[in-house]
Motif scaffolding. Structure first.
Motif, PDB file in Angstrom:
ATOM      1  N   GLY A 192      76.576 -43.683  54.922  1.00  0.00           N
ATOM      2  CA  GLY A 192      75.214 -43.268  55.259  1.00  0.00           C
ATOM      3  C   GLY A 192      74.280 -44.661  55.063  1.00  0.00           C
ATOM      4  N   HIS A 193      75.196 -45.686  54.389  1.00  0.00           N
ATOM      5  CA  HIS A 193      74.216 -46.809  54.266  1.00  0.00           C
ATOM      6  C   HIS A 193      74.096 -47.600  55.643  1.00  0.00           C
ATOM      7  CE1 HIS A 193      78.583 -47.611  53.738  1.00  0.00           C
ATOM      8  NE2 HIS A 193      78.382 -48.697  54.110  1.00  0.00           N
ATOM      9  N   CYS A 194      74.645 -47.139  56.683  1.00  0.00           N
ATOM     10  CA  CYS A 194      74.763 -47.702  57.930  1.00  0.00           C
ATOM     11  C   CYS A 194      73.731 -47.010  58.717  1.00  0.00           C
ATOM     12  CB  CYS A 194      76.114 -48.124  58.430  1.00  0.00           C
ATOM     13  SG  CYS A 194      76.873 -49.069  57.539  1.00  0.00           S
ATOM     14  N   CYS A 195      72.798 -46.106  58.340  1.00  0.00           N
ATOM     15  CA  CYS A 195      72.076 -45.370  58.923  1.00  0.00           C
ATOM     16  C   CYS A 195      71.024 -45.980  60.287  1.00  0.00           C
ATOM     17  CB  CYS A 195      71.273 -44.380  58.154  1.00  0.00           C
ATOM     18  SG  CYS A 195      69.949 -45.298  57.054  1.00  0.00           S
ATOM     19  N   ALA A 196      70.616 -47.472  59.721  1.00  0.00           N
ATOM     20  CA  ALA A 196      69.839 -47.804  60.733  1.00  0.00           C
ATOM     21  C   ALA A 196      70.302 -47.798  62.195  1.00  0.00           C
ATOM     22  CB  ALA A 196      69.638 -49.254  60.426  1.00  0.00           C
ATOM     23  N   ALA A 197      71.609 -47.797  62.435  1.00  0.00           N
ATOM     24  CA  ALA A 197      72.320 -47.793  63.586  1.00  0.00           C
ATOM     25  C   ALA A 197      72.404 -46.295  64.190  1.00  0.00           C
ATOM     26  CB  ALA A 197      73.847 -48.286  63.578  1.00  0.00           C
ATOM     27  N   LEU A 198      72.261 -45.667  63.229  1.00  0.00           N
ATOM     28  CA  LEU A 198      72.381 -43.921  63.696  1.00  0.00           C
ATOM     29  C   LEU A 198      71.004 -43.711  64.339  1.00  0.00           C
ATOM     30  CD1 LEU A 198      73.297 -41.131  64.056  1.00  0.00           C
ATOM     31  CD2 LEU A 198      72.831 -40.790  61.691  1.00  0.00           C
ATOM     32  N   TYR A 199      69.881 -44.196  63.312  1.00  0.00           N
ATOM     33  CA  TYR A 199      68.457 -43.963  63.733  1.00  0.00           C
ATOM     34  C   TYR A 199      68.166 -44.631  65.040  1.00  0.00           C
ATOM     35  CZ  TYR A 199      67.539 -42.917  58.742  1.00  0.00           C
ATOM     36  OH  TYR A 199      67.520 -42.159  57.407  1.00  0.00           O
ATOM     37  N   ALA A 200      68.373 -45.889  65.319  1.00  0.00           N
ATOM     38  CA  ALA A 200      68.439 -46.396  66.524  1.00  0.00           C
ATOM     39  C   ALA A 200      69.116 -45.635  67.631  1.00  0.00           C
ATOM     40  CB  ALA A 200      69.083 -47.804  66.458  1.00  0.00           C
ATOM     41  N   THR A 201      70.341 -45.194  67.664  1.00  0.00           N
ATOM     42  CA  THR A 201      71.094 -44.607  68.522  1.00  0.00           C
ATOM     43  C   THR A 201      70.225 -43.105  68.769  1.00  0.00           C
ATOM     44  OG1 THR A 201      72.914 -45.136  67.530  1.00  0.00           O
ATOM     45  CG2 THR A 201      72.999 -43.177  69.041  1.00  0.00           C
ATOM     46  N   LEU A 202      69.666 -42.510  67.896  1.00  0.00           N
ATOM     47  CA  LEU A 202      68.995 -41.129  67.874  1.00  0.00           C
ATOM     48  C   LEU A 202      67.583 -41.448  68.941  1.00  0.00           C
ATOM     49  CD1 LEU A 202      69.723 -39.403  64.558  1.00  0.00           C
ATOM     50  CD2 LEU A 202      70.477 -38.911  66.749  1.00  0.00           C
ATOM     51  N   ALA A 203      66.970 -42.511  68.480  1.00  0.00           N
ATOM     52  CA  ALA A 203      65.766 -42.913  69.006  1.00  0.00           C
ATOM     53  C   ALA A 203      65.963 -43.154  70.530  1.00  0.00           C
ATOM     54  CB  ALA A 203      64.971 -44.105  68.438  1.00  0.00           C
ATOM     55  N   HIS A 247      68.493 -36.343  56.123  1.00  0.00           N
ATOM     56  CA  HIS A 247      68.396 -35.088  57.066  1.00  0.00           C
ATOM     57  C   HIS A 247      67.071 -35.161  57.383  1.00  0.00           C
ATOM     58  CE1 HIS A 247      67.588 -33.480  53.156  1.00  0.00           C
ATOM     59  NE2 HIS A 247      67.032 -32.312  53.704  1.00  0.00           N
ATOM     60  N   LYS A 248      65.887 -35.632  56.958  1.00  0.00           N
ATOM     61  CA  LYS A 248      64.651 -35.381  57.160  1.00  0.00           C
ATOM     62  C   LYS A 248      64.317 -35.755  58.673  1.00  0.00           C
ATOM     63  CE  LYS A 248      63.427 -34.701  52.549  1.00  0.00           C
ATOM     64  NZ  LYS A 248      63.109 -34.856  51.121  1.00  0.00           N
ATOM     65  N   VAL A 249      65.211 -36.814  59.013  1.00  0.00           N
ATOM     66  CA  VAL A 249      65.126 -37.352  60.459  1.00  0.00           C
ATOM     67  C   VAL A 249      65.779 -36.419  61.321  1.00  0.00           C
ATOM     68  CG1 VAL A 249      65.617 -39.478  61.761  1.00  0.00           C
ATOM     69  CG2 VAL A 249      65.278 -39.789  59.299  1.00  0.00           C
ATOM     70  N   LYS A 250      65.049 -36.436  62.581  1.00  0.00           N
ATOM     71  CA  LYS A 250      65.671 -35.376  63.602  1.00  0.00           C
ATOM     72  C   LYS A 250      66.859 -35.854  63.991  1.00  0.00           C
ATOM     73  CE  LYS A 250      61.525 -33.490  65.705  1.00  0.00           C
ATOM     74  NZ  LYS A 250      60.727 -33.720  66.924  1.00  0.00           N
TER      75      LYS A 250
END
Lengths: 270, 299
Positions: A67-78, A104-107
């Motif tokens: 989960g510490h690498c979430c920036a990449a996941l958020y960027a992907t989802l955006a 999990h509060k992020v879509k």
């Protein structure tokens, strides 16, 4: 933004990851870059989802255990239109849902992580749920290599194998570096393929930055009667020469000049 | 207690296919009937409580109502971070069921003394603690648990009370609400013993002593952080409350009541005394009754 190729998507994931981490003065950019190709292939070619209906019942479930690498996941989802690219500006800011560990509060984010060793047991629970209801959707979980120190992963792998969960794909981001030094010098995990195989999994090893190899190995046809494990050999900090294979980029945040240099190397201007 | 729990769960599973019972390789001569009747709703996760609890969260995220069953501290402390992060933070519908609350397994030693579990469970914001002490309380706790969609901790003791001749069986159970168990002879008395969990027998014994003959017995079987604001009004009715729990004092039930009392606007002054287990019980092995007697529990 309309991006149709996984290669182009991965460049933008890397670029936004760098920008977000730099702006927030956050950590873990190295691990974000090592999973960007994996995320690009998963979200461009493998996972079934509808970004406008993030909880669509028939979606495939993806869990980011590191989960510490979430920036990449958020960027992907955006980039896949779960929300806007502008939303990424609030990453790690006061009051934002975009916490600097997967939230999990992020879509589109199935499960909050941050403490290692939690994603796989949760993914196994989802895979059991799908089996017990005869659902066709599949579960993908991305672990780090250092995370394999956590015993809960091995409890979960034993269970998944015993119950023939062939709707579960475990991906290991094997970038060979963990928090203080190399995996080899910390707690060695080799022979990793043999370990997973001896636990009863169907294992393949791939270059985690080669999109063709990733597409082939991640493609959903698992005819075996066991969970699939993909050991993805990656480079921490991939794509930015001064970050590659350097432990310090587990922590450091690129300053303005470093960000510019990094974006130049990635070949994307934002 | 555990047999009555499993009967109620088995009955519920008949009409509710979302019920999933997970056991941590425990439940011999308890869970067999459930497993036989509803094999698709039963999972033995093996001796692996972290995985069991993480999986429970995954199943609950897919709309199952999961019960993780084990004894003593195994499905609480062993996997406390899974309860904290995976279940409580996501507010999933998982009920952690621990049999052998308090000193039920006293003879098995410290590993099996479940005497710090309230402290752990009441630190989770979404968690409701269900600590029944009578058959009626078990039934009503289960009724609430089946209705609820959020994390729960069900703490079961070994046996139902033997000293309660005519158990009060009210129908107005609600989370955070005290229930009258036994009135004392002086109906006007403003003193009470307030219990939680399987210590009703101990309270009845206490009341038989002259010192406590003037105390009514009440219980609070359903409590937790969410229900703190409901306590003020109930505490204020009394001149004196003696809390009773088979748990260490620190972080326990009495401490909870004290915290509720310290944060309320007081009308009068309610004197609160705490009765709990002596910490030296940690180093002593013996059956529940002997241990309680030796350490003067509820004296």
């Amino acid at each position: 933004m309309k991006i149709n190729s996984s290669v182009l998507l991965s460049k933008y994931i890397k670029a936004y990851t760098l920008k977000m981490v730099s702006k927030a003065k956050a950590s873990h950019v190295g691990g974000g870059l090592s999973i960007s190709d994996l995320l690009a292939v998963l979200y461009n070619n493998i996972l079934y989802f509808d970004s406008q209906k993030p909880l669509l019942e028939s979606r495939d479930r993806f869990i980011l255990s590191k989960g510490h690498c979430c920036a990449a996941l958020y960027a992907t989802l955006a980039l896949k239109n779960f929300f806007t690219l502008r939303d990424l500006n609030s990453f790690a800011q006061f009051g934002s849902n975009f916490m600097s560990h997967a939230s999990h509060k992020v879509k589109g984010v199935e499960f909050s992580t941050g403490s290692l060793g939690h994603g796989l047991p949760y993914a196994v629970g989802k895979a059991v749920a799908a089996k017990s209801r005869n659902k066709k959707w599949e579960v993908f979980v991305l672990l780090s290599d250092g995370e394999l120190n956590e015993g809960s992963n091995w409890e979960a792998t034993l269970f998944a194998s015993h119950h023939n969960l062939n709707n579960l794909t475990i991906i290991v981001d094997y970038n060979k570096l963990q928090s203080l030094t190399t995996v080899e010098k910390t707690i060695k995990i080799e022979p990793l393929k043999d370990k997973f195989e001896s636990f009863g999994c169907y294992v393949s090893e791939v270059n985690g930055h080669d999109h063709k190899e990733l597409k082939n190995s991640l493609s959903k046809t698992n005819k075996k009667n066991s969970p699939k494990v993909i050991i993805a050999h990656t480079v921490k900090g991939k794509g930015v020469s001064f970050m590659e294979n350097r432990v310090e980029w587990h922590y450091k945040s690129p300053d303005k000049d470093q960000l510019e240099m990094a974006l130049n190397e990635i070949g994307v201007s934002l | 207690m555990r047999n009555y729990f499993i009967d109620l769960l088995t009955k519920e599973a008949k009409s509710n296919n979302k019920i999933m019972l997970m056991v941590g390789d425990l439940g011999f001569s308890v869970v067999e009937n459930f497993k036989e009747k509803y094999p698709k709703q039963f999972i033995n996760a093996g001796v692996a409580e972290q995985n069991m609890t993480g999986m429970a969260a995954g199943l609950a995220s897919e709309k199952f109502h999961v019960f993780t069953y084990s004894i003593a501290n195994f499905n609480t402390f062993r996997c406390s971070e899974q309860i904290r992060n995976d279940i409580d933070y996501h507010n999933y519908n998982v009920t952690v069921v621990s049999v052998g609350g308090g000193l039920s397994y006293g003879a098995l030693g410290y590993s099996h003394h479940a005497i710090q579990d309230y402290a752990l469970m009441r630190s989770f914001p979404n968690m409701t603690i269900y600590a029944p002490g009578t058959r009626s309380e078990i039934a009503n706790c289960m009724k609430q648990i089946f209705k609820s969609k959020s994390p729960a901790y069900l703490r079961l003791g070994k046996t139902l009370p033997k000293n309660l001749k005519k158990p009060n069986q009210p129908h107005d159970y609600a989370p955070g609400k005290w229930t009258k168990i036994l009135e004392c002879k002086n109906r006007e008395s403003k003193k009470c013993i307030l219990t939680t969990g399987a210590v009703i027998d101990d309270a009845v014994k206490m009341q038989k002593k002259e010192e406590f003959s003037n105390y009514h017995i009440y219980s609070l079987p359903i409590w937790g952080m969410k229900y703190k604001t409901l306590q003020a009004q109930q505490i204020n009715k009394w001149d004196e409350i003696v809390t009773l729990e088979d748990h260490l004092e620190d972080g326990g039930f009495g401490s909870y009541i004290l915290e509720c009392n310290s944060s309320i606007q007081k009308v009068g002054e309610t004197k609160i005394k705490l009765k709990s287990l002596n910490k030296n019980v940690c180093n002593t092995v013996g059956d529940q009754d002997n241990l309680k007697e030796h350490f003067k529990f509820a004296h």
